[in-house]
Scaffold this motif. Structure first.
Motif, PDB file in Angstrom:
ATOM      1  N   ASN A  12       1.007  -1.325  -0.061  1.00 63.26           N
ATOM      2  CA  ASN A  12      -0.015  -0.210  -0.074  1.00 63.26           C
ATOM      3  C   ASN A  12       0.808   1.121  -0.126  1.00 63.26           C
ATOM      4  N   ARG A  13       0.405   2.255  -0.530  1.00 67.98           N
ATOM      5  CA  ARG A  13       1.242   3.625  -0.975  1.00 67.98           C
ATOM      6  C   ARG A  13       0.540   4.507  -0.272  1.00 67.98           C
ATOM      7  N   ILE A  14       1.311   5.566   0.253  1.00 69.48           N
ATOM      8  CA  ILE A  14       1.003   6.984   1.201  1.00 69.48           C
ATOM      9  C   ILE A  14      -0.213   7.463   0.506  1.00 69.48           C
ATOM     10  N   ASP A  15      -0.060   7.813  -0.679  1.00 65.64           N
ATOM     11  CA  ASP A  15      -1.290   8.407  -1.282  1.00 65.64           C
ATOM     12  C   ASP A  15      -2.633   7.945  -1.478  1.00 65.64           C
ATOM     13  N   PHE A  16      -2.630   6.601  -1.200  1.00 63.60           N
ATOM     14  CA  PHE A  16      -3.874   5.765  -1.169  1.00 63.60           C
ATOM     15  C   PHE A  16      -4.453   6.068   0.093  1.00 63.60           C
ATOM     16  N   VAL A  17      -3.590   6.081   1.341  1.00 62.08           N
ATOM     17  CA  VAL A  17      -4.086   6.252   2.710  1.00 62.08           C
ATOM     18  C   VAL A  17      -4.363   7.714   2.729  1.00 62.08           C
ATOM     19  N   ASN A  18      -3.437   8.667   2.381  1.00 60.06           N
ATOM     20  CA  ASN A  18      -3.471  10.084   2.528  1.00 60.06           C
ATOM     21  C   ASN A  18      -3.420  10.848   1.187  1.00 60.06           C
ATOM     22  N   PRO A  19      -4.565  11.057   0.438  1.00 57.96           N
ATOM     23  CA  PRO A  19      -4.784  11.591  -0.667  1.00 57.96           C
ATOM     24  C   PRO A  19      -3.876  12.896  -0.700  1.00 57.96           C
ATOM     25  N   PRO A  31       5.224   8.012  -4.889  1.00 54.59           N
ATOM     26  CA  PRO A  31       4.949   7.880  -3.283  1.00 54.59           C
ATOM     27  C   PRO A  31       5.676   6.687  -2.701  1.00 54.59           C
ATOM     28  N   HIS A  32       5.860   6.763  -1.520  1.00 56.96           N
ATOM     29  CA  HIS A  32       6.433   5.641  -0.648  1.00 56.96           C
ATOM     30  C   HIS A  32       5.468   5.094  -0.050  1.00 56.96           C
ATOM     31  N   LEU A  33       5.777   3.860   0.539  1.00 53.54           N
ATOM     32  CA  LEU A  33       4.755   2.845   1.207  1.00 53.54           C
ATOM     33  C   LEU A  33       4.349   3.635   2.243  1.00 53.54           C
ATOM     34  N   SER A  34       2.995   3.322   2.648  1.00 55.69           N
ATOM     35  CA  SER A  34       2.232   3.618   3.883  1.00 55.69           C
ATOM     36  C   SER A  34       2.619   2.709   4.979  1.00 55.69           C
ATOM     37  N   ASP A  35       2.443   3.003   6.390  1.00 55.91           N
ATOM     38  CA  ASP A  35       2.605   1.952   7.423  1.00 55.91           C
ATOM     39  C   ASP A  35       2.361   0.590   7.193  1.00 55.91           C
ATOM     40  N   ASP A  36       1.060   0.592   6.705  1.00 52.78           N
ATOM     41  CA  ASP A  36       0.632  -1.080   6.545  1.00 52.78           C
ATOM     42  C   ASP A  36       1.228  -1.269   5.241  1.00 52.78           C
ATOM     43  N   GLY A  37       1.735  -0.850   4.132  1.00 54.11           N
ATOM     44  CA  GLY A  37       2.200  -1.098   3.215  1.00 54.11           C
ATOM     45  C   GLY A  37       3.684  -1.800   3.708  1.00 54.11           C
ATOM     46  N   HIS A  38       4.361  -1.400   4.505  1.00 51.24           N
ATOM     47  CA  HIS A  38       5.617  -1.867   5.027  1.00 51.24           C
ATOM     48  C   HIS A  38       5.192  -3.260   5.705  1.00 51.24           C
ATOM     49  N   ILE A  39       3.979  -3.153   6.499  1.00 52.58           N
ATOM     50  CA  ILE A  39       3.721  -4.443   7.161  1.00 52.58           C
ATOM     51  C   ILE A  39       3.492  -5.537   5.849  1.00 52.58           C
ATOM     52  N   GLN A  40       2.801  -5.263   4.938  1.00 53.11           N
ATOM     53  CA  GLN A  40       2.302  -6.231   3.744  1.00 53.11           C
ATOM     54  C   GLN A  40       3.612  -6.680   3.075  1.00 53.11           C
ATOM     55  N   ALA A  41       4.576  -5.824   2.809  1.00 56.78           N
ATOM     56  CA  ALA A  41       6.031  -6.215   2.299  1.00 56.78           C
ATOM     57  C   ALA A  41       6.686  -7.162   3.263  1.00 56.78           C
ATOM     58  N   ARG A  42       6.748  -6.893   4.489  1.00 60.22           N
ATOM     59  CA  ARG A  42       7.517  -7.883   5.308  1.00 60.22           C
ATOM     60  C   ARG A  42       6.555  -9.349   5.341  1.00 60.22           C
ATOM     61  N   GLN A  43       5.355  -9.119   5.158  1.00 60.29           N
ATOM     62  CA  GLN A  43       4.624 -10.495   5.104  1.00 60.29           C
ATOM     63  C   GLN A  43       4.829 -11.098   3.643  1.00 60.29           C
ATOM     64  N   LEU A  44       4.987 -10.218   2.848  1.00 62.99           N
ATOM     65  CA  LEU A  44       5.440 -11.090   1.439  1.00 62.99           C
ATOM     66  C   LEU A  44       6.935 -11.557   1.573  1.00 62.99           C
ATOM     67  N   ALA A  45       7.669 -10.879   2.195  1.00 63.80           N
ATOM     68  CA  ALA A  45       9.040 -11.616   2.507  1.00 63.80           C
ATOM     69  C   ALA A  45       8.984 -12.695   3.146  1.00 63.80           C
ATOM     70  N   ASP A 199      -2.361 -14.124  -5.765  1.00 61.83           N
ATOM     71  CA  ASP A 199      -2.616 -14.683  -4.184  1.00 61.83           C
ATOM     72  C   ASP A 199      -2.263 -13.623  -3.135  1.00 61.83           C
ATOM     73  N   THR A 200      -3.164 -13.731  -2.331  1.00 59.37           N
ATOM     74  CA  THR A 200      -2.910 -12.576  -1.271  1.00 59.37           C
ATOM     75  C   THR A 200      -3.066 -13.248   0.342  1.00 59.37           C
ATOM     76  N   SER A 201      -2.976 -14.633   0.227  1.00 61.02           N
ATOM     77  CA  SER A 201      -3.180 -15.476   1.467  1.00 61.02           C
ATOM     78  C   SER A 201      -2.109 -14.995   2.421  1.00 61.02           C
ATOM     79  N   HIS A 202      -0.878 -14.765   2.021  1.00 55.35           N
ATOM     80  CA  HIS A 202       0.233 -14.298   3.032  1.00 55.35           C
ATOM     81  C   HIS A 202      -0.217 -12.780   3.566  1.00 55.35           C
TER      82      HIS A 202
END
Length: 213
Positions: A12-19, A31-45, A199-202
């Motif tokens: 998730n990207r910051i401008d999706f969270v805060n237009p 735009p950079h990742l939002s806070d929850d975008g970083h969580i998603q990226a760690r779950q992907l990893a 797939d988004t099961s992660h």
């Protein structure tokens, strides 16, 4: 030997969270990742542990590099910046060629980037058809040059384009390209087969509606 290509979209990207971020940003189209975008990226990893990935390629946009960097840290790999995986350079989305951080700046911020890798540079603007062709050709070229298990980290458009380029008969509307999703394609006996489609099961949290811009 079979080859597996994993294709991921950024988190998730910051401008999706805060237009309103767009109104004052220095690089409005990066735009950079939002806070929850970083969580998603760690779950992907974490999802990709044990998949024997040997190379990571990422679009040079900040959100894709950040996503790839989480995976690279977890898998102890380098990152190759590939403009062929970049966002659709759509003039309806962006009024000019998007400015990203320079390779030097990105390498400073993300030491896992391999500065020796040479990428193509696409032309702005491009039609949807041109974007699909660019990402199609990029996927085929990278797969041929690096015949191991690899990960491509891109955008919604490049997830669709790379998948369509590799898997014959798949059409755009059939591909799920939600945030931080995973597509898995395997080549055996010269033919690519899709085993996972967006797939988004992660992920502990997924988007209700798929957004591209």
């Amino acid at each position: 030997m079979p080859q597996t290509i994993w294709i991921a979209r950024h988190g998730n990207r910051i401008d999706f969270v805060n237009p309103d971020w767009f109104l004052t940003a220095e690089k409005r189209y990066d735009p950079h990742l939002s806070d929850d975008g970083h969580i998603q990226a760690r779950q992907l990893a974490n999802r990709l542990k044990g998949e024997e990935i040997t190379h990571i390629f990422a679009s040079p946009f900040l959100r894709t590099v950040q996503t790839a960097n989480h995976v690279a840290q977890t898998l102890d790999l380098s990152i190759k910046l590939e403009w062929g995986l970049c966002e659709w350079l759509n003039p309806d989305w962006m009024s000019e060629m998007p400015e990203t951080l320079s390779v030097k700046e990105l390498c400073h911020r993300f030491p896992r980037i391999d500065p020796s890798y040479t990428s193509i540079i696409p032309n702005y603007p491009e039609t949807g058809e041109q974007c699909l062709k660019r990402t199609d050709e990029t996927a085929k070229r990278v797969a041929a040059e690096f015949p191991e298990n690899i990960l491509l980290v891109g955008h919604g458009a490049s997830v669709i384009g790379t998948t369509m380029g590799l898997v014959q008969g798949v059409v755009e509307t059939e591909i799920n390209a939600s945030l931080c999703c995973l597509v898995k394609v395997i080549r055996d006996d010269g033919k690519w087969v899709m085993e996972l489609n967006g797939d988004t099961s992660h992920l502990s949290k997924t988007e209700a509606d798929i957004r591209f811009n």
